[in-house]
Design a protein around this motif. Sequence first.
Motif, short mmCIF file in Angstrom:
data_model
loop_
_atom_site.label_atom_id
_atom_site.label_comp_id
_atom_site.label_asym_id
_atom_site.label_seq_id
_atom_site.Cartn_x
_atom_site.Cartn_y
_atom_site.Cartn_z
N THR A 149 -5.08 -0.30 4.62
CA THR A 149 -5.90 -0.95 3.88
C THR A 149 -6.16 -0.25 2.44
OG1 THR A 149 -7.99 -2.08 2.98
CG2 THR A 149 -8.14 -0.42 5.05
N GLY A 177 -3.78 -4.56 7.40
CA GLY A 177 -5.07 -4.46 7.39
C GLY A 177 -5.97 -5.25 8.50
N CYS A 189 0.97 -1.17 -0.14
CA CYS A 189 0.00 -0.16 -0.04
C CYS A 189 0.87 1.23 0.09
CB CYS A 189 -0.69 0.29 1.22
SG CYS A 189 -1.89 1.39 1.60
#
Length: 440
Positions: free
Chosen positions: A208, A179, A90
């Motif tokens: 996330t 996450g 991410c």
Amino acid sequence: MVTLADLQVTTLGQPTIPSPLAEYVGGRATNEYYVGEDDRVLFDDTISLVKARGLPLDELPTFEAGGARDRIYFDPATTRAGIVTCGGLCPGLNDVIRAIVFELYEHYGVTDVLGFRNGYAGLVPECGLEPMVLTPESVANIHERGGTVLGSSRGAQEVDVVVDELEARGVNLFFVIGGDGSMRGAHKIAQECLRRGNDIAVVGVPKTIDNDIPHIGQSFGFQTAFSRAAESIKAAKVEAEAALGGVGIVKVMGRHAGFIACYSAIAGHDADFVLIPEVPFDLDGEHGLLAHLHRRVAERGHAVIVVAEGAGQQHCETSGATDPSGNAVLGDIGILLRERIRADFSGRGEPVNVRYFDPGYLIRSVPADPVDSVYCARLAQIAVHAAMSGRTDMVVGRRRHRFVNVPIAYVTHRPHSVSPDGDLWLSVLESTSQPHAMRA
């Protein structure tokens, strides 16, 4: 219905050590800098909701405000911190790592920081992954690249083994960047630490790319992700406009939540249809997607579809397999749409040129943009403040422009998703002019 008790953060004990930050801010131990223990942020955001509860002010559900305290629990001189990154990549992971290290070193005087490699696997001795020693010098420039210098992995590990390793390594502060699955693991680790009474603070920085963790505002990296996705949508439109019967399909991430699809579509106003997991659609029939797509191409000469990876799974063949995180392996809705659109236009005897874009790994592997970088730094700083003051089994987030500390159990009890009746989906419909429902 949420209660005040649901939002109480666990503490390891009474903070008694004067914060080193007093010296950093020139000895000004003022309320303007420190967060008071009675500083709370309302859960409800309207007067009508507050009134409907019929509760006294001190019984209303509220979040603990995040920030520096004037007393801390851990002695910086004898404190060791550990950091782990878990799950998929991410934008912003390196920014968070960097900011945690700098906050610990420069402002609290904690100069013993370990980075556990490849997710929770790095806390299992049998995996043979020695932790990295993290210093301001070693992390100074990591925010300039995507991914995570610590590496990552999916899947849980035995909680007893992980806690044994934390104890053996002498870790007092454990920062988990991951996450919802990673946060569930962090909750189990924190609970086991509390059961053993070993004074390890476990604090999560929720990550996330799908933005599907509730009660934390927006997750870091999300803005970078939908901004990059918007670039792909623009490219799809350019390709579609240049072709006879041009149709662009852009598949973006979003297993259970369509936030990236929605935001990226609104950002450029280039999409004609947005398909998300929360809103079912039919392919066939007078009011199905294919019929609407045919009419849109007839009217404008081209069309662009943005589809979240978890949308339309009822139309896909699935194997029933699961990934290491326990998530069902999805059918490829993007490929299915491409083939069905080609077949539909061919069956009508009409030309079609389909351009298919799947930028998923390009989106999640890039460095954070400046806005996300700022957000990552601030979340990391709030996480360090919480851990040093003895908070545990919690994550940091932001509610209505205030940083808050939230119990892990509360952010993992349900997923966050796009409401089909909410203002975000209405904004998508207004931007695309697609039908409210595409059902046969």
